[in-house]
Design a protein around this motif. Structure first.
Motif, mmCIF file in Angstrom:
data_model
loop_
_atom_site.group_PDB
_atom_site.id
_atom_site.type_symbol
_atom_site.label_atom_id
_atom_site.label_comp_id
_atom_site.label_asym_id
_atom_site.label_seq_id
_atom_site.Cartn_x
_atom_site.Cartn_y
_atom_site.Cartn_z
ATOM 1 N N ARG A 27 0.839 -1.203 0.000
ATOM 2 C CA ARG A 27 0.000 0.000 0.000
ATOM 3 C C ARG A 27 0.871 1.250 0.000
ATOM 4 O O ARG A 27 0.589 2.200 -0.726
ATOM 5 N N ILE A 30 2.453 1.924 -3.431
ATOM 6 C CA ILE A 30 1.500 2.475 -4.387
ATOM 7 C C ILE A 30 1.189 3.918 -4.030
ATOM 8 O O ILE A 30 1.198 4.801 -4.880
ATOM 9 N N ALA A 31 0.909 4.165 -2.769
ATOM 10 C CA ALA A 31 0.562 5.515 -2.330
ATOM 11 C C ALA A 31 1.724 6.483 -2.534
ATOM 12 O O ALA A 31 1.515 7.628 -2.924
ATOM 13 N N ARG A 32 2.927 6.007 -2.300
ATOM 14 C CA ARG A 32 4.121 6.847 -2.422
ATOM 15 C C ARG A 32 4.376 7.248 -3.869
ATOM 16 O O ARG A 32 4.827 8.349 -4.136
ATOM 17 N N ASP A 33 4.110 6.341 -4.797
ATOM 18 C CA ASP A 33 4.421 6.622 -6.191
ATOM 19 C C ASP A 33 3.202 6.359 -7.076
ATOM 20 O O ASP A 33 3.291 5.698 -8.096
ATOM 21 N N ARG A 34 2.085 6.899 -6.642
ATOM 22 C CA ARG A 34 0.807 6.718 -7.341
ATOM 23 C C ARG A 34 0.912 7.127 -8.807
ATOM 24 O O ARG A 34 0.435 6.429 -9.692
ATOM 25 N N ILE A 172 -6.440 2.524 -7.339
ATOM 26 C CA ILE A 172 -5.283 3.245 -6.799
ATOM 27 C C ILE A 172 -5.749 4.313 -5.823
ATOM 28 O O ILE A 172 -5.145 4.521 -4.762
ATOM 29 N N SER A 176 -4.608 4.491 -2.057
ATOM 30 C CA SER A 176 -3.888 5.687 -1.618
ATOM 31 C C SER A 176 -4.633 6.470 -0.545
ATOM 32 O O SER A 176 -4.059 7.364 0.069
#
Length: 177
Positions: A27, A30-34, A172, A176
């Protein structure tokens, strides 16, 4: 394209609600490099999907195409050294052409010739060349790559067998949040 595959390969995706089954680390990635993931997903869909999105057959076609390109690259290197144009590559031909190549290309040619010469007779036959090129394509584009790409299909929220960019964006956003 390899960047796209690398991004998709490291992100396992859960069926249905996008957040289900993801570790905290996944998670966070993904959130860091959405943006990077969305770029990769949109490019993947554009390259081997259609207006409905991406499906398993599109991934299979993409993998087959990528393997064909790799096979062709290996064959091109070996055939380009076939100075006699007889469809076989002898050690003498490699020795004659090698000095004209860059050190990297020379090393690759010598190594590929040696690896492709299965019977050790100093000549790579057409059959040995074809078999070696196919094996190299499989090594360079392994089944794991297709499996990793298929993970993206798990974003198919409506169950129609296609994952659209809108479905990826929703998943996403959920991850995120």
């Amino acid at each position: 394209m390899f960047r796209i595959l690398a991004v998709l390969a490291i992100i396992p995706i859960a069926q249905g609600a996008a957040a289900q089954g993801l570790t905290d680390e996944m998670r966070a990635r993904i959130a860091r490099d959405r943006g990077a993931f969305l770029d990769a997903a949109s490019t993947a869909i554009a390259w081997f999907g259609d207006d409905r999105g991406l499906n398993a057959a599109g991934i299979d076609d993409f993998i087959a195409d990528e393997r064909a390109e790799r096979r062709a690259g290996v064959m091109q290197m070996l055939l380009a050294a076939d100075l006699s144009a007889d469809g076989a590559l002898g050690r003498d031909e490699v020795a004659r052409i090698a000095p004209s190549l860059s050190p990297t290309a020379r090393g690759k040619l010598i190594a590929r010739h040696d690896q492709a010469d299965l019977n050790g007779d100093g000549t790579v036959s057409g059959a040995e060349m074809t078999g070696f090129a196919a094996a190299e394509a499989q090594r360079l584009v392994p089944d794991k790559r297709a499996e990793d790409l298929r993970l993206m299909l798990l974003f198919d929220q409506d169950g129609d067998g296609w994952v659209s960019f809108a479905e990826v964006k929703r998943a996403i956003a959920e991850i995120s949040a």
